[in-house]
Scaffold this motif. Sequence first.
Motif, PDB file in Angstrom:
ATOM      1  N   GLY A  33      -4.896   8.944 -16.419  1.00  0.00           N
ATOM      2  CA  GLY A  33      -5.400   8.786 -15.086  1.00  0.00           C
ATOM      3  C   GLY A  33      -5.170   7.903 -14.123  1.00  0.00           C
ATOM      4  N   GLY A  34      -4.347   6.750 -14.255  1.00  0.00           N
ATOM      5  CA  GLY A  34      -3.789   5.864 -13.473  1.00  0.00           C
ATOM      6  C   GLY A  34      -2.422   5.947 -12.781  1.00  0.00           C
ATOM      7  N   GLY A  35      -1.938   7.073 -13.066  1.00  0.00           N
ATOM      8  CA  GLY A  35      -0.445   7.500 -12.824  1.00  0.00           C
ATOM      9  C   GLY A  35       0.443   7.116 -13.928  1.00  0.00           C
ATOM     10  N   GLU A  36       1.727   7.822 -13.925  1.00  0.00           N
ATOM     11  CA  GLU A  36       2.723   7.603 -15.213  1.00  0.00           C
ATOM     12  C   GLU A  36       3.652   6.488 -14.434  1.00  0.00           C
ATOM     13  OE1 GLU A  36       5.623   9.942 -18.028  1.00  0.00           O
ATOM     14  OE2 GLU A  36       3.947  11.258 -16.610  1.00  0.00           O
ATOM     15  N   LYS A  37       3.259   5.272 -14.898  1.00  0.00           N
ATOM     16  CA  LYS A  37       4.130   4.231 -14.415  1.00  0.00           C
ATOM     17  C   LYS A  37       5.453   4.227 -15.322  1.00  0.00           C
ATOM     18  CE  LYS A  37       0.008   1.637 -13.709  1.00  0.00           C
ATOM     19  NZ  LYS A  37      -1.076   1.074 -14.272  1.00  0.00           N
ATOM     20  N   ILE A  38       6.426   3.812 -14.573  1.00  0.00           N
ATOM     21  CA  ILE A  38       7.903   3.570 -14.960  1.00  0.00           C
ATOM     22  C   ILE A  38       7.946   2.089 -14.973  1.00  0.00           C
ATOM     23  CG2 ILE A  38      10.383   3.819 -14.716  1.00  0.00           C
ATOM     24  CD1 ILE A  38       8.702   6.827 -15.495  1.00  0.00           C
ATOM     25  N   ILE A  39       8.071   1.618 -16.293  1.00  0.00           N
ATOM     26  CA  ILE A  39       8.429   0.075 -16.398  1.00  0.00           C
ATOM     27  C   ILE A  39       9.700  -0.381 -16.939  1.00  0.00           C
ATOM     28  CG2 ILE A  39       7.600  -1.970 -17.537  1.00  0.00           C
ATOM     29  CD1 ILE A  39       4.803  -0.231 -17.959  1.00  0.00           C
ATOM     30  N   GLN A  40      10.266  -1.373 -16.105  1.00  0.00           N
ATOM     31  CA  GLN A  40      11.759  -1.638 -16.449  1.00  0.00           C
ATOM     32  C   GLN A  40      11.653  -3.197 -16.401  1.00  0.00           C
ATOM     33  OE1 GLN A  40      14.705  -1.186 -13.657  1.00  0.00           O
ATOM     34  NE2 GLN A  40      16.198  -1.301 -14.963  1.00  0.00           N
ATOM     35  N   ASN A  41      12.057  -3.860 -17.519  1.00  0.00           N
ATOM     36  CA  ASN A  41      11.844  -5.326 -17.928  1.00  0.00           C
ATOM     37  C   ASN A  41      10.553  -5.962 -17.415  1.00  0.00           C
ATOM     38  OD1 ASN A  41      14.846  -5.435 -18.096  1.00  0.00           O
ATOM     39  ND2 ASN A  41      15.087  -5.804 -15.879  1.00  0.00           N
ATOM     40  N   GLY A  42       9.650  -5.143 -18.182  1.00  0.00           N
ATOM     41  CA  GLY A  42       8.077  -5.729 -18.075  1.00  0.00           C
ATOM     42  C   GLY A  42       7.484  -5.429 -16.495  1.00  0.00           C
ATOM     43  N   LYS A  43       8.155  -5.002 -15.679  1.00  0.00           N
ATOM     44  CA  LYS A  43       7.845  -4.737 -14.081  1.00  0.00           C
ATOM     45  C   LYS A  43       7.593  -3.509 -14.015  1.00  0.00           C
ATOM     46  CE  LYS A  43       9.283  -6.548 -10.204  1.00  0.00           C
ATOM     47  NZ  LYS A  43      10.465  -7.076  -9.257  1.00  0.00           N
ATOM     48  N   VAL A  44       6.493  -2.970 -13.225  1.00  0.00           N
ATOM     49  CA  VAL A  44       6.310  -1.593 -12.766  1.00  0.00           C
ATOM     50  C   VAL A  44       7.347  -1.446 -11.708  1.00  0.00           C
ATOM     51  CG1 VAL A  44       4.836   0.104 -11.644  1.00  0.00           C
ATOM     52  CG2 VAL A  44       4.119  -1.514 -13.404  1.00  0.00           C
ATOM     53  N   VAL A  45       8.085  -0.443 -11.521  1.00  0.00           N
ATOM     54  CA  VAL A  45       9.254  -0.048 -10.805  1.00  0.00           C
ATOM     55  C   VAL A  45       8.807   1.062 -10.012  1.00  0.00           C
ATOM     56  CG1 VAL A  45      11.106  -1.005 -11.768  1.00  0.00           C
ATOM     57  CG2 VAL A  45      10.614   1.161 -12.288  1.00  0.00           C
ATOM     58  N   GLY A  46       7.888   1.978 -10.576  1.00  0.00           N
ATOM     59  CA  GLY A  46       7.512   3.085  -9.652  1.00  0.00           C
ATOM     60  C   GLY A  46       6.620   3.917 -10.761  1.00  0.00           C
ATOM     61  N   TYR A  47       6.381   4.976  -9.874  1.00  0.00           N
ATOM     62  CA  TYR A  47       5.510   6.220 -10.771  1.00  0.00           C
ATOM     63  C   TYR A  47       6.264   7.427 -10.771  1.00  0.00           C
ATOM     64  CZ  TYR A  47       1.479   2.987  -9.788  1.00  0.00           C
ATOM     65  OH  TYR A  47       0.705   1.893  -9.939  1.00  0.00           O
ATOM     66  N   ALA A  48       6.281   7.980 -12.038  1.00  0.00           N
ATOM     67  CA  ALA A  48       7.119   9.106 -12.136  1.00  0.00           C
ATOM     68  C   ALA A  48       6.841  10.274 -11.376  1.00  0.00           C
ATOM     69  CB  ALA A  48       6.951   9.632 -13.667  1.00  0.00           C
ATOM     70  N   LEU A  49       5.691  10.411 -10.903  1.00  0.00           N
ATOM     71  CA  LEU A  49       5.394  11.585 -10.112  1.00  0.00           C
ATOM     72  C   LEU A  49       5.549  11.447  -8.473  1.00  0.00           C
ATOM     73  CD1 LEU A  49       2.235  13.112 -12.190  1.00  0.00           C
ATOM     74  CD2 LEU A  49       4.818  13.724 -12.210  1.00  0.00           C
ATOM     75  N   ILE A  50       5.855  10.421  -8.141  1.00  0.00           N
ATOM     76  CA  ILE A  50       6.109  10.163  -6.857  1.00  0.00           C
ATOM     77  C   ILE A  50       7.371   9.726  -6.389  1.00  0.00           C
ATOM     78  CG2 ILE A  50       5.344   8.734  -4.765  1.00  0.00           C
ATOM     79  CD1 ILE A  50       2.686   8.397  -6.057  1.00  0.00           C
ATOM     80  N   GLY A  51       8.141  10.381  -5.514  1.00  0.00           N
ATOM     81  CA  GLY A  51       9.571  10.070  -4.932  1.00  0.00           C
ATOM     82  C   GLY A  51       9.920   8.857  -4.493  1.00  0.00           C
ATOM     83  N   GLN A  52      10.828   8.272  -4.702  1.00  0.00           N
ATOM     84  CA  GLN A  52      11.277   6.963  -3.986  1.00  0.00           C
ATOM     85  C   GLN A  52      12.475   6.974  -3.327  1.00  0.00           C
ATOM     86  OE1 GLN A  52      11.055   3.570  -6.487  1.00  0.00           O
ATOM     87  NE2 GLN A  52       9.211   4.036  -7.423  1.00  0.00           N
ATOM     88  N   SER A  53      12.593   6.202  -2.202  1.00  0.00           N
ATOM     89  CA  SER A  53      13.916   6.229  -1.314  1.00  0.00           C
ATOM     90  C   SER A  53      15.040   5.303  -2.073  1.00  0.00           C
ATOM     91  CB  SER A  53      13.772   5.588  -0.207  1.00  0.00           C
ATOM     92  OG  SER A  53      14.795   5.595   0.445  1.00  0.00           O
ATOM     93  N   PHE A  54      16.137   6.373  -2.512  1.00  0.00           N
ATOM     94  CA  PHE A  54      17.471   5.270  -3.027  1.00  0.00           C
ATOM     95  C   PHE A  54      18.604   5.460  -2.193  1.00  0.00           C
ATOM     96  CE2 PHE A  54      14.797   6.202  -6.943  1.00  0.00           C
ATOM     97  CZ  PHE A  54      14.761   4.967  -7.463  1.00  0.00           C
ATOM     98  N   THR A  55      19.046   4.273  -1.499  1.00  0.00           N
ATOM     99  CA  THR A  55      20.191   4.526  -0.708  1.00  0.00           C
ATOM    100  C   THR A  55      21.425   3.928  -1.103  1.00  0.00           C
ATOM    101  OG1 THR A  55      19.214   2.568   0.579  1.00  0.00           O
ATOM    102  CG2 THR A  55      18.458   4.949   1.452  1.00  0.00           C
ATOM    103  N   LYS A  56      21.270   2.893  -1.990  1.00  0.00           N
ATOM    104  CA  LYS A  56      22.511   2.247  -2.390  1.00  0.00           C
ATOM    105  C   LYS A  56      23.396   3.393  -3.330  1.00  0.00           C
ATOM    106  CE  LYS A  56      20.576  -2.268  -3.025  1.00  0.00           C
ATOM    107  NZ  LYS A  56      20.110  -3.450  -4.006  1.00  0.00           N
ATOM    108  N   PRO A  57      24.666   3.175  -2.988  1.00  0.00           N
ATOM    109  CA  PRO A  57      25.743   4.213  -3.656  1.00  0.00           C
ATOM    110  C   PRO A  57      25.884   4.277  -5.142  1.00  0.00           C
ATOM    111  CG  PRO A  57      26.959   2.495  -2.474  1.00  0.00           C
ATOM    112  CD  PRO A  57      25.474   2.136  -2.311  1.00  0.00           C
ATOM    113  N   GLN A  58      25.206   3.052  -5.864  1.00  0.00           N
ATOM    114  CA  GLN A  58      25.266   3.310  -7.144  1.00  0.00           C
ATOM    115  C   GLN A  58      24.220   3.838  -7.937  1.00  0.00           C
ATOM    116  OE1 GLN A  58      25.246   0.386  -5.451  1.00  0.00           O
ATOM    117  NE2 GLN A  58      23.993  -1.170  -6.312  1.00  0.00           N
TER     118      GLN A  58
END
Length: 188
Positions: A38-63
Amino acid sequence: MKKYILQSIRLTAVLLVLLCVIYPLIVAFAGSFSKGSGGGEKIIQNGKVVGYALIGQSFTKPQYFWGRPSSVGYKADGSGGSNKGPSNPDYLKEVNSRIDSLLKYHPYLKRSDIPADMVTASGSGLDPDISVEGAAIQIKRVAMNRKLSEQVVSDLVKKTANGPLLGLFGPSTINVLELNVALDNLKK
């Protein structure tokens, strides 16, 4: 008249308890069985929350793979579409600008190769997914900028693709955040 006032007060009190206490508790209880409890599906990378699976984010870097454009700047507190129809001149100018931007970073593409989801915003402005075709047109750019083979990036795209709902409904999609996290986790 006194009788009606007392009935109104009782009804108000019952509805307050029902709608402000009991109903939210039932919804919270049901939400505890969903992904993320119920708190959102968190995406964790290196022990840190980097976002939520059901909310879009802006990615602008070419890589990184880019997601679907957002008419609300990816702000979850104000989700919504642009409400501009396909014949609106401002909307057409915006879509053409997005097409030109994509062609600038993907010179190997033709206008007709660009999937609609890469240049049009979703109804909520927060769509976390792109089509498999939307990811496929970006493979060459991402591979080149990460100094990876196109085959490695293509395999990762295929691996992270989600099939249609119940195998029947809708197109296959790719969660952009999950794909980009998987890219970061690739061992060169």
